[in-house]
Motif scaffolding. Structure first.
Motif, PDB file in Angstrom:
ATOM      1  N   VAL A 327     -39.724 -34.024 -86.309  1.00  0.00           N
ATOM      2  CA  VAL A 327     -39.062 -34.706 -86.608  1.00  0.00           C
ATOM      3  C   VAL A 327     -38.911 -34.621 -88.691  1.00  0.00           C
ATOM      4  O   VAL A 327     -38.234 -34.582 -89.279  1.00  0.00           O
ATOM      5  CB  VAL A 327     -38.221 -36.751 -86.641  1.00  0.00           C
ATOM      6  N   HIS A 328     -40.207 -35.169 -89.043  1.00  0.00           N
ATOM      7  CA  HIS A 328     -40.787 -34.372 -90.532  1.00  0.00           C
ATOM      8  C   HIS A 328     -40.839 -33.259 -90.517  1.00  0.00           C
ATOM      9  O   HIS A 328     -40.272 -32.749 -92.043  1.00  0.00           O
ATOM     10  CB  HIS A 328     -42.549 -34.822 -90.686  1.00  0.00           C
ATOM     11  N   GLN A 329     -40.539 -32.169 -89.910  1.00  0.00           N
ATOM     12  CA  GLN A 329     -40.541 -30.939 -90.400  1.00  0.00           C
ATOM     13  C   GLN A 329     -39.121 -30.753 -90.351  1.00  0.00           C
ATOM     14  O   GLN A 329     -38.701 -29.779 -91.200  1.00  0.00           O
ATOM     15  CB  GLN A 329     -41.334 -29.467 -88.767  1.00  0.00           C
ATOM     16  N   LEU A 330     -37.965 -31.063 -89.106  1.00  0.00           N
ATOM     17  CA  LEU A 330     -36.825 -30.759 -89.839  1.00  0.00           C
ATOM     18  C   LEU A 330     -36.567 -31.424 -90.924  1.00  0.00           C
ATOM     19  O   LEU A 330     -35.715 -30.297 -91.629  1.00  0.00           O
ATOM     20  CB  LEU A 330     -36.576 -31.803 -88.371  1.00  0.00           C
ATOM     21  N   ARG A 331     -36.701 -32.339 -91.153  1.00  0.00           N
ATOM     22  CA  ARG A 331     -36.681 -33.217 -92.563  1.00  0.00           C
ATOM     23  C   ARG A 331     -36.722 -32.399 -93.869  1.00  0.00           C
ATOM     24  O   ARG A 331     -35.969 -31.990 -94.542  1.00  0.00           O
ATOM     25  CB  ARG A 331     -37.060 -34.158 -92.893  1.00  0.00           C
TER      26      ARG A 331
END
Length: 376
Positions: A327-331
């Motif tokens: 999710v962090h990478q997606l953000r």
């Protein structure tokens, strides 16, 4: 039928202005009281300045009330001879100034109609050079020699007087001002034609530019509305993905916990059974009866049924750290993508701004282009 009168009929023959505090002497002529008094104070014989009729003794002066009222009404009517704002004033008039009709280039004075007639009578033998009334008399005179500017020095490109031609401007290219005016008049016509062409072109450009501005404003408004719609949809899409992800996490949590709950209960039961068997074996170890020991040991020595806890169960209970990292990478990827795309949009806007500036100020466009390059 209304009686038409001229203000000249109510002017004092001494000061040539409208009568002030008028008095009428025995011959019937009228003057300002101060004017006729001043004249008689300097005379030994008291006479009328106009008809020369003499009086003795010196007449007593009484204010002509009716004439004073007529003059006062005449002042209030502001006859056309009065000098309006912007008109050239007569230099000779005292008190109220009248509009000048002519200017003398030799006397360097401007005259109303009455004083102009007096000027012409006085200089009838040798007429002076006259021009239409102007407030620029001083500009028509050489400041150094106080002579009329009559010729033009092409060498120094200035108007000069005749004395200048033999002193400061000796051997220069000198022509009459009329000849220079004729030459410049041709240039003026050419300049006017150029200006009129530019005016016509700009008049054509003006509606086109106005329409371009309106089109630009409409396009900007459409872009704002579309951007609002797209970003709203994007936010809603992200919200849906967020909801789906949370539901997925909760579903995985529920499934894994549900599977582990039965195993937990069986493990707890097995632990209780093992503890009870251990207590029974401990008690058996202390019995003194050999027969009882041997008979009981046989049944107590068999281990209770074991609960199977395989690796799959533990793998389903691992943490969600990997998912959080995703999710962090997606953000980060989404933010980087937005920044990159918005920069492209901004750069296109700056290029448009340079294009608009180049039409009005090429130097401004060049400066703006350098700034954009430095920012890039």
């Amino acid at each position: 039928m209304a009686l038409q009168v001229s203000q000249d009929e109510f002017m004092c023959a001494v000061c040539l202005d409208l009568l002030k505090d008028p008095v009428t002497i025995q011959c019937g002529h009228s003057y300002c009281k101060s004017c006729i008094t001043g004249c008689w104070d300097q005379m030994r014989v008291y006479s009328c300045p106009q008809c020369r009729q003499t009086f003795s003794p010196r007449p007593a002066l009484a204010r002509n009330t009716m004439l004073a009222e007529v003059v006062e009404k005449l002042k209030k009517t502001k006859l056309s001879a009065d000098c309006d704002v912007g008109d050239v004033q007569c230099d000779i008039c005292t008190g109220r100034k009248y509009k000048a009709v002519k200017s003398c280039l030799m006397c360097l004075e401007s005259y109303c109609q009455t004083h102009f007639e007096r000027h012409e009578e006085f200089h009838s033998r040798k007429p002076h050079k006259l021009t239409e009334a102007t407030g620029r008399l001083q500009e028509m005179i050489c400041q150094k020699h106080e002579k009329l500017l009559e010729v033009f020095c092409r060498t120094d490109q200035k108007c000069i007087c005749m004395l200048c031609t033999i002193i400061e401007h000796k051997n220069h290219d000198i022509v009459p001002v009329a000849d220079q005016r004729t030459e410049k008049q041709k240039q003026l016509k050419e300049t006017q034609r150029t200006l009129q062409q530019r005016i016509q072109q700009r008049e054509k450009d003006l509606p086109q530019l106005k329409e371009a501005v309106e089109s630009h404003k409409r396009s900007a408004q459409t872009a704002v509305e579309d951007s609002e719609t797209i970003f709203t949809e994007l936010i809603h899409s992200i919200e849906r993905r967020r909801t789906e992800l949370i539901r997925l996490i909760r579903d995985q949590e529920k499934t894994a916990v549900s599977r582990a709950k039965g195993r937990l209960e069986r493990l707890e039961q097995e632990i209780n059974d093992l503890r009870r068997r251990d207590a029974e074996l401990e008690q058996l170890s202390h019995t003194q009866d050999h027969i009882q020991f041997l008979q009981s040991f046989q049944s107590l020595s068999a281990p209770p049924e074991s609960t199977d806890v395989n690796d799959d169960l533990f793998s389903s209970l691992v943490s969600f750290d990997a998912l959080r990292e995703s999710v962090h990478q997606l953000r980060d990827k989404l933010e980087d993508f937005c920044k990159e795309e918005l920069k492209k949009i901004s750069d296109r806007g700056k290029v448009l701004q340079i294009h608009l500036l180049s039409e009005t100020s090429p130097s401004s466009a060049h400066i703006m282009e350098n700034i954009i390059l430095e920012m890039s």
